[in-house]
Enzyme design. Structure first.
Site, PDB file in Angstrom:
ATOM      1  N   ASP A 313     -14.318  -9.309 -19.067  1.00 14.19           N
ATOM      2  CA  ASP A 313     -13.025  -8.444 -18.902  1.00 14.19           C
ATOM      3  C   ASP A 313     -12.654  -7.575 -19.740  1.00 14.19           C
ATOM      4  OD1 ASP A 313     -10.547  -9.504 -16.860  1.00 14.19           O
ATOM      5  OD2 ASP A 313      -9.964  -8.379 -18.554  1.00 14.19           O
ATOM      6  N   LYS A 409      -7.375  -2.240   1.940  1.00 15.21           N
ATOM      7  CA  LYS A 409      -6.958  -0.936   1.842  1.00 15.21           C
ATOM      8  C   LYS A 409      -8.135  -0.041   1.942  1.00 15.21           C
ATOM      9  CE  LYS A 409      -2.999  -2.005  -0.879  1.00 15.21           C
ATOM     10  NZ  LYS A 409      -2.958  -3.308  -0.808  1.00 15.21           N
ATOM     11  N   THR A 471      10.142  -0.320   0.016  1.00 13.50           N
ATOM     12  CA  THR A 471       9.973   1.141   0.198  1.00 13.50           C
ATOM     13  C   THR A 471      10.171   1.653   1.705  1.00 13.50           C
ATOM     14  OG1 THR A 471       7.628   0.451   0.836  1.00 13.50           O
ATOM     15  CG2 THR A 471       8.062   1.283  -1.509  1.00 13.50           C
ATOM     16  N   ARG A 539       5.935   5.558  -0.642  1.00 14.24           N
ATOM     17  CA  ARG A 539       5.252   6.280  -2.019  1.00 14.24           C
ATOM     18  C   ARG A 539       4.160   6.941  -1.496  1.00 14.24           C
ATOM     19  NH1 ARG A 539       4.856   0.982  -5.418  1.00 14.24           N
ATOM     20  NH2 ARG A 539       4.297   0.236  -3.577  1.00 14.24           N
TER      21      ARG A 539
END
Length: 623
Positions: A313, A409, A471, A539
């Site tokens: 990480d 996405k 939003t 957005r």
């Protein structure tokens, strides 16, 4: 001498109980003998040594002396009855060996256990009654009157523990099972159905509601919480059933209702045998292991008996926190936590040489949509080029399996983040065509309460008194809990043969407005009265709702009902590698326009605007 005194003081109550019980054993035998024998039975005889020793050993073995008289109950009486029965068998065997039962009436052996049960049980119950009556007035003044929703096993355990602790006084149960109406559980009556919670709570002057339905479905829990909110009383709940089964909680632990209790889905049935077989004794590397998904993957992997777990990480703090937790919880697992950038070829080579992993879970990625929208260089460098660097190194080191953690996405992406994740999927698909390493991609949506997600943002806004910012009033997202997402990732890993793109069944989408309203209510506030909800507008790069598959990706079910298989669109390996080399050069030059152009070429469906999505079979309402 002082240590000896403390030891004597510590064991003294137990010694007194043992002496009492052995005295009752002696008395029970004498009473049984005198009831069966017309002649006067002496107060002592040789067989009493056998009776005391045999019965005492049985009582010790059955754990009679672990309980406290202060909390004596039906289980303690059952333990006494069991001990008396087995003790009688032991006494009989001992007397047969001693004298072949000469001079011993069979009726004495029949009466003895029943008399012993009365002599041992009565003092315990009287002592508890005396204690309860002595301190009852003080306790009742401090007890808070509670109404328990759910009269099942969890409710029974809860009311028993509440009686012992003395902090709450259960005044009634509510349950939708009509067969339970009028019944009493530990003296507490079942008063009616859960839909009557407001009226009954007023009638019994309840001060708090306790939800004891750990197996409730999403819809059931939402209904119960709405009824509790309508009563305007504070409420708590016992943990979910899966947390109890996995040992993370017990039914007696009370907690505030969390958003996961309302939106978390039904427990997922997994083939743990296949998962354990794939991981046990293996060396595993998790990149991004300090993040929300990465750290939960590490927990699940560590408890499945891997030989070695390596965590890579870039965040020093996340890595420290992950290491502390893993070493404390899994001391038998060899754990290496390495600070480094998965996009640094030297770091990757060093980690693979040190850890020699057989399985790699690639969870490291940038995922914050608004930030990455103007940071295409960082999105491509970390999400695409780092995946390529790691994948190449894994092929060179003969890693058996490589699992890419992707995102919904990546489907028809409207933002740089989604486009970069789609390009990373193409990298893995390409590598799968030419290498013996199994490359598997797992695609899923939002996880509840992950770092940087909407849940902690709303929680902070509510804590500060609002407003809560949404939003768009119609925006929806898929949600699953972090443990569920990680478990399905592990399951998908066992299904893949190489080159597959799996998508997790995300259930029904949730309106973000509903999420905000529920979080406000769970915080004890009223939406739009105590805490305002304001709409800020979509957005850049934000869609109204996400999708799981592209229109050109035919999909089918796998052997697991929560995991779907997408038939990946073809990708040219010979054309992809030069494009990745160009992206690496553009990244070093910080050529963002060049990276934008490459991203658009390799993800032609990328359109930086709000869009609409398609509906999958498991999202439709079937009538």
């Amino acid at each position: 001498m002082r240590t000896l005194g403390r030891w004597v003081a510590l064991i003294h109550p137990r010694v007194a109980v043992v002496i009492h019980d052995l005295t009752m054993v002696w008395l029970a035998w004498i009473i049984a003998s005198r009831l069966r024998e017309p002649r006067m039975v002496p107060w002592w005889s040789d067989e009493l040594w056998v009776v005391l020793i045999a019965q005492g050993l049985v009582f010790w073995r059955t754990g009679l002396y672990r309980g406290l008289w202060r909390f004596a109950s039906l289980p303690d009486l059952w333990n006494i009855a069991r001990g008396a029965a087995f003790g009688t068998l032991g006494v009989t065997l001992g007397l047969v060996l001693l004298s072949r039962l000469e001079g011993i009436s069979r009726g004495v052996l029949a009466l003895y256990p029943f008399i012993l049960l009365v002599l041992l049980g009565t003092p315990r119950m009287m002592y508890r009654y005396w204690k309860d009556s002595r301190y009852g007035g003080v306790r009742e003044a401090a007890e808070r009157r509670v109404l328990i929703l759910g009269a099942g096993r969890a409710g029974e355990i809860l009311v028993r523990d509440l009686h012992r602790e003395g902090r709450f006084k259960a005044v009634g149960f509510l349950d939708d099972n009509r067969a339970l109406r009028g019944a009493r559980i530990h003296g507490v009556p079942v008063l009616g159905g859960i839909d009557k919670v407001r009226e009954i709570a007023n009638e019994v002057a309840a001060e708090m509601l306790l939800i004891a339905i750990p197996g409730a479905s999403n819809a059931q829990m939402q209904r119960v919480v709405e009824l509790c909110e309508a009563s305007e009383l504070p409420f708590r709940t016992v943990p979910r059933l899966r947390d109890v089964v996995e040992g993370r909680s017990s039914f007696a632990e009370l907690k505030e209702v969390a958003i996961e209790d309302l939106l978390g889905r039904e427990p997922v049935e997994l083939d743990w045998s296949a998962i354990r077989l794939a991981l046990a004794g293996k060396r595993v590397l998790v990149t991004g292991g300090g993040g929300s998904i990465g750290s939960e993957l590490c927990r699940q992997i560590a408890r499945l008996g891997v030989e070695r777990l390596t965590v890579l990480d870039l965040s020093e703090y996340n890595l420290y926190r992950c290491e502390q937790e893993l070493r404390g919880a899994y001391p038998d697992v060899l754990i290496d936590c390495i600070l480094g950038d998965v996009g640094d070829a030297a770091t990757v080579d060093h980690v693979l040489e040190l850890a020699r992993p057989q399985l790699v879970f690639h969870a490291a990625a940038f995922k914050h949509v608004p930030i990455l929208q103007n940071q295409v260089r960082e999105a491509v460098r970390n999400n695409v080029l780092s995946t390529y660097t790691l994948a190449q190194a894994c092929v060179r080191r003969d890693v058996e399996s490589f699992v890419l953690v992707s995102s919904d996405k990546a489907v028809n992406p409207a933002n740089v983040m989604g486009a970069s994740k789609r390009w990373a999927e193409l990298v893995c698909q390409s590598m799968a065509q030419t290498s013996p390493t199994r490359f598997v991609t797992v695609r899923f949506g939002n996880v509840l309460d992950s770092a940087g997600s909407v849940v902690p943002l709303f929680r902070e806004q509510i804590r500060n008194g609002g407003p809560v910012t949404v939003t768009h009033p119609e925006i929806t997202r898929y949600f699953m809990t972090i443990p569920e997402a990680c478990q399905l990732i592990l399951q998908a890993m066992t299904l893949g043969q190489g080159g597959e793109l799996f998508a997790l069944d995300m259930g029904e989408p949730v309106k973000i407005r509903y999420l905000a309203e529920q979080m406000i209510r769970l915080g004890g506030k009223v939406p739009d009265r105590d805490i305002a909800i304001i709409y800020t507008g979509l957005r850049p790069g934000e869609k109204l709702f996400e999708e799981i598959f592209h229109a050109q990706e035919s999909y089918s079910q796998t052997s697991h009902p929560k995991i779907w298989l997408a038939q990946s669109r073809p990708v040219s390996s010979t054309a992809l590698e030069p494009a990745l080399q160009q992206a690496a050069v553009a990244s070093r030059k910080f050529d963002q326009p060049g990276l934008d152009k490459l991203l658009a070429e390799w993800v032609p469906e990328y359109r930086p605007a709000a869009g609409e999505g398609t509906v999958l079979p498991f999202q439709r309402n079937v009538s």
